[in-house]
Write a protein that holds these residues in place. Structure first.
Motif, PDB file in Angstrom:
ATOM      1  N   CYS A 307       9.512  78.900  25.000  1.00 45.70           N
ATOM      2  CA  CYS A 307      10.658  79.687  25.444  1.00 45.70           C
ATOM      3  C   CYS A 307      10.477  80.165  26.884  1.00 45.70           C
ATOM      4  O   CYS A 307      11.448  80.268  27.636  1.00 45.70           O
ATOM      5  CB  CYS A 307      10.882  80.870  24.508  1.00 45.70           C
ATOM      6  N   MET A 308       9.233  80.461  27.272  1.00 43.25           N
ATOM      7  CA  MET A 308       8.961  80.808  28.674  1.00 43.25           C
ATOM      8  C   MET A 308       9.375  79.677  29.602  1.00 43.25           C
ATOM      9  O   MET A 308      10.019  79.885  30.637  1.00 43.25           O
ATOM     10  CB  MET A 308       7.471  81.089  28.866  1.00 43.25           C
ATOM     11  N   GLU A 309       9.004  78.467  29.202  1.00 45.11           N
ATOM     12  CA  GLU A 309       9.325  77.287  30.009  1.00 45.11           C
ATOM     13  C   GLU A 309      10.837  77.118  30.113  1.00 45.11           C
ATOM     14  O   GLU A 309      11.373  76.854  31.195  1.00 45.11           O
ATOM     15  CB  GLU A 309       8.698  76.050  29.374  1.00 45.11           C
ATOM     16  N   GLU A 310      11.537  77.278  28.985  1.00 39.48           N
ATOM     17  CA  GLU A 310      12.980  77.090  28.991  1.00 39.48           C
ATOM     18  C   GLU A 310      13.671  78.166  29.822  1.00 39.48           C
ATOM     19  O   GLU A 310      14.635  77.895  30.541  1.00 39.48           O
ATOM     20  CB  GLU A 310      13.515  77.100  27.552  1.00 39.48           C
ATOM     21  N   LEU A 311      13.168  79.409  29.728  1.00 40.20           N
ATOM     22  CA  LEU A 311      13.765  80.514  30.473  1.00 40.20           C
ATOM     23  C   LEU A 311      13.646  80.290  31.981  1.00 40.20           C
ATOM     24  O   LEU A 311      14.493  80.750  32.757  1.00 40.20           O
ATOM     25  CB  LEU A 311      13.079  81.828  30.086  1.00 40.20           C
ATOM     26  N   ALA A 312      12.604  79.583  32.416  1.00 38.63           N
ATOM     27  CA  ALA A 312      12.372  79.350  33.848  1.00 38.63           C
ATOM     28  C   ALA A 312      13.284  78.260  34.420  1.00 38.63           C
ATOM     29  O   ALA A 312      13.371  78.096  35.646  1.00 38.63           O
ATOM     30  CB  ALA A 312      10.912  78.973  34.080  1.00 38.63           C
ATOM     31  N   LEU A 313      13.966  77.507  33.554  1.00 36.49           N
ATOM     32  CA  LEU A 313      14.854  76.448  34.031  1.00 36.49           C
ATOM     33  C   LEU A 313      16.122  77.031  34.635  1.00 36.49           C
ATOM     34  O   LEU A 313      16.459  78.196  34.413  1.00 36.49           O
ATOM     35  CB  LEU A 313      15.215  75.519  32.872  1.00 36.49           C
ATOM     36  N   SER A 314      16.847  76.227  35.356  1.00 36.71           N
ATOM     37  CA  SER A 314      18.133  76.661  35.891  1.00 36.71           C
ATOM     38  C   SER A 314      19.102  76.859  34.732  1.00 36.71           C
ATOM     39  O   SER A 314      18.919  76.279  33.649  1.00 36.71           O
ATOM     40  CB  SER A 314      18.698  75.602  36.837  1.00 36.71           C
ATOM     41  N   PRO A 315      20.152  77.683  34.926  1.00 38.39           N
ATOM     42  CA  PRO A 315      21.136  77.887  33.850  1.00 38.39           C
ATOM     43  C   PRO A 315      21.721  76.572  33.334  1.00 38.39           C
ATOM     44  O   PRO A 315      21.935  76.414  32.123  1.00 38.39           O
ATOM     45  CB  PRO A 315      22.212  78.755  34.517  1.00 38.39           C
ATOM     46  N   GLU A 316      21.949  75.611  34.228  1.00 40.26           N
ATOM     47  CA  GLU A 316      22.513  74.334  33.804  1.00 40.26           C
ATOM     48  C   GLU A 316      21.528  73.565  32.921  1.00 40.26           C
ATOM     49  O   GLU A 316      21.909  72.974  31.900  1.00 40.26           O
ATOM     50  CB  GLU A 316      22.866  73.482  35.031  1.00 40.26           C
ATOM     51  N   GLU A 317      20.242  73.566  33.316  1.00 37.92           N
ATOM     52  CA  GLU A 317      19.229  72.874  32.516  1.00 37.92           C
ATOM     53  C   GLU A 317      19.036  73.552  31.153  1.00 37.92           C
ATOM     54  O   GLU A 317      18.824  72.872  30.146  1.00 37.92           O
ATOM     55  CB  GLU A 317      17.905  72.852  33.282  1.00 37.92           C
ATOM     56  N   GLN A 318      19.125  74.869  31.137  1.00 40.00           N
ATOM     57  CA  GLN A 318      18.998  75.582  29.867  1.00 40.00           C
ATOM     58  C   GLN A 318      20.134  75.200  28.923  1.00 40.00           C
ATOM     59  O   GLN A 318      19.909  74.936  27.741  1.00 40.00           O
ATOM     60  CB  GLN A 318      19.023  77.101  30.106  1.00 40.00           C
ATOM     61  N   ARG A 319      21.350  75.188  29.454  1.00 39.09           N
ATOM     62  CA  ARG A 319      22.505  74.822  28.620  1.00 39.09           C
ATOM     63  C   ARG A 319      22.378  73.393  28.112  1.00 39.09           C
ATOM     64  O   ARG A 319      22.717  73.093  26.965  1.00 39.09           O
ATOM     65  CB  ARG A 319      23.797  75.016  29.402  1.00 39.09           C
ATOM     66  N   SER A 320      21.901  72.497  28.945  1.00 33.25           N
ATOM     67  CA  SER A 320      21.735  71.100  28.548  1.00 33.25           C
ATOM     68  C   SER A 320      20.713  70.971  27.430  1.00 33.25           C
ATOM     69  O   SER A 320      20.911  70.228  26.466  1.00 33.25           O
ATOM     70  CB  SER A 320      21.301  70.277  29.763  1.00 33.25           C
ATOM     71  N   ARG A 321      19.612  71.723  27.556  1.00 32.79           N
ATOM     72  CA  ARG A 321      18.572  71.651  26.537  1.00 32.79           C
ATOM     73  C   ARG A 321      19.052  72.226  25.203  1.00 32.79           C
ATOM     74  O   ARG A 321      18.676  71.753  24.139  1.00 32.79           O
ATOM     75  CB  ARG A 321      17.324  72.387  27.014  1.00 32.79           C
ATOM     76  N   ARG A 322      19.919  73.242  25.269  1.00 27.63           N
ATOM     77  CA  ARG A 322      20.393  73.889  24.038  1.00 27.63           C
ATOM     78  C   ARG A 322      21.541  73.135  23.384  1.00 27.63           C
ATOM     79  O   ARG A 322      21.911  73.442  22.252  1.00 27.63           O
ATOM     80  CB  ARG A 322      20.855  75.314  24.348  1.00 27.63           C
ATOM     81  N   ALA A 323      22.147  72.206  24.089  1.00 23.45           N
ATOM     82  CA  ALA A 323      23.330  71.511  23.579  1.00 23.45           C
ATOM     83  C   ALA A 323      23.058  70.892  22.209  1.00 23.45           C
ATOM     84  O   ALA A 323      22.115  70.124  22.034  1.00 23.45           O
ATOM     85  CB  ALA A 323      23.768  70.433  24.567  1.00 23.45           C
ATOM     86  N   GLY A 324      23.881  71.269  21.248  1.00 26.27           N
ATOM     87  CA  GLY A 324      23.770  70.706  19.905  1.00 26.27           C
ATOM     88  C   GLY A 324      22.684  71.327  19.061  1.00 26.27           C
ATOM     89  O   GLY A 324      22.516  70.967  17.886  1.00 26.27           O
ATOM     90  N   ARG A 325      21.931  72.265  19.634  1.00 30.12           N
ATOM     91  CA  ARG A 325      20.847  72.893  18.889  1.00 30.12           C
ATOM     92  C   ARG A 325      21.364  74.119  18.155  1.00 30.12           C
ATOM     93  O   ARG A 325      22.048  74.951  18.739  1.00 30.12           O
ATOM     94  CB  ARG A 325      19.732  73.305  19.858  1.00 30.12           C
ATOM     95  N   GLU A 326      21.043  74.201  16.877  1.00 27.48           N
ATOM     96  CA  GLU A 326      21.469  75.359  16.098  1.00 27.48           C
ATOM     97  C   GLU A 326      20.781  76.606  16.632  1.00 27.48           C
ATOM     98  O   GLU A 326      19.588  76.627  16.885  1.00 27.48           O
ATOM     99  CB  GLU A 326      21.106  75.169  14.620  1.00 27.48           C
ATOM    100  N   ASN A 327      21.558  77.655  16.839  1.00 27.50           N
ATOM    101  CA  ASN A 327      20.977  78.890  17.355  1.00 27.50           C
ATOM    102  C   ASN A 327      21.608  80.077  16.645  1.00 27.50           C
ATOM    103  O   ASN A 327      22.626  79.976  15.987  1.00 27.50           O
ATOM    104  CB  ASN A 327      21.200  79.013  18.864  1.00 27.50           C
TER     105      ASN A 327
END
Length: 348
Positions: A307-327
């Motif tokens: 989650c640290m790694e994901e938080l450090a990404l740009s907002p666009e990269e974070q959204r791309s990584r979360r796409a389709g992921r249940e949250n």
């Protein structure tokens, strides 16, 4: 016709609340009673509370009302009298005033109609929710704690029990109240002849649980009047020992009220003594877990290196990584060593 819902963003509302200079009082209340038209009841109550600048979370159902709110200190008495006059069943309604309160618990009023004010999963039409166990006041609670024939049963979720409970209280290790009810009946079969004392945060869950136990053949059933909040308040006022240890978890921004100085839980990351609940800062996670200040700094307020790694990404990269992921708001369950995907839904 007045607007019956909020039209301002959460960010703006929170900023406005934090900028307020008048102190607020956080209070909870509930009442089981018949409401013929929950929608009309909800709409009229929304108008009345909005006029008093009340924030919080209120659920209305055919079976009653359940609320956790904050109100400007100068409007507290007016708010009480407004509720007392709103419906005959609300006259002299018991108010559970928060014990450890900075007034920053809520920033918007959300008033919703639900099927039940507490999700219980009960489908038995013969169940009578009004056939409750006997109420216990603070002095009686302390006496029961010393009675070898009394069994205290914590009707809160596992993560609430983890940070605070009465000594030797039985934990019903479920994520939701609906799962706890049948589990409690099974777990207490061997204690059916003993005094069963049920408790929860403010009384709403243990009151219904006491009726469920009576419905299932338990005769000596009790529950703490007003729950942990009212017990601790009355015990302090009366100069009695406060026998609850640790923190009382609450479903608002505070996430906990300090009842005693005992820290009975541990950081979920390093194991150090800690009872501070947080949500993972990563928007793609928001896991509810216990984190000490050292680990908060080490992991940048996240639950894991991932989650640290994901938080450090740009907002666009974070959204791309979360796409389709249940949250959703997930909860760490130490008994499983893994997180539970149950939604973090306030029940009290």
């Amino acid at each position: 016709m007045p607007v019956l819902h909020n039209l301002v963003s959460n960010e703006e509302l929170k900023a406005r609340m934090l900028a307020e200079t008048e102190p607020r009082t956080t209070v909870s209340f509930y009442k089981y009673f018949n409401i013929d038209d929950p929608k009309a009841f909800r709409d009229a109550l929304y108008v009345a509370l909005t006029k008093l600048k009340v924030f919080g979370r209120v659920y209305v159902a055919a079976e009653g009302i359940n609320a956790q709110i904050s109100v400007p200190a100068s409007q507290y008495e007016t708010m009480k009298s407004t509720l007392y006059a709103f419906h005959a069943q609300l006259n002299n309604l018991r108010m559970n005033i928060a014990l450890d309160d900075d007034g920053k618990s809520f920033w918007v009023l959300r008033l919703k109609v639900r099927e039940r004010i507490v999700a219980d999963g009960i489908t038995d039409d013969t169940f009578d929710a009004s056939d409750v166990g006997a109420y216990l006041k603070a002095a009686e609670v302390n006496a029961m704690l010393d009675d070898p024939e009394a069994v205290f049963v914590d009707m809160r979720n596992h993560y609430e029990y983890e940070v605070g409970h009465f000594d030797n209280a039985m934990e019903i290790p479920a994520d939701t109240f609906r799962d706890q009810l049948p589990m409690a009946v099974d777990m207490l079969q061997q204690d059916k002849d003993k005094k069963i004392v049920m408790y929860c945060t403010g009384g709403i869950r243990c009151e219904k649980a006491s009726a469920w136990m009576r419905h299932n053949g338990f005769e000596n059933v009790y529950h703490i009047e007003g729950g942990i909040i009212e017990y601790a308040r009355r015990a302090r006022e009366q100069g009695l020992p406060v026998r609850f240890k640790g923190k009382n978890f609450v479903f608002d921004e505070r996430m906990g009220e300090r009842i005693s100085e005992d820290v009975i839980a541990n950081c979920h990351q390093c194991g150090a003594p800690c009872d501070t609940h947080v949500n993972c800062l990563n928007d793609g996670c928001h896991l509810l877990f216990i984190q000490c200040p050292s680990c908060a700094e080490k992991f940048n307020h996240c639950c894991s290196p991932i989650c640290m790694e994901e938080l450090a990404l740009s907002p666009e990269e974070q959204r791309s990584r979360r796409a389709g992921r249940e949250n959703g708001n997930k909860i760490f369950n130490k008994s499983r060593g893994l997180l539970s995907t149950t939604m973090h839904i306030p029940e009290e």
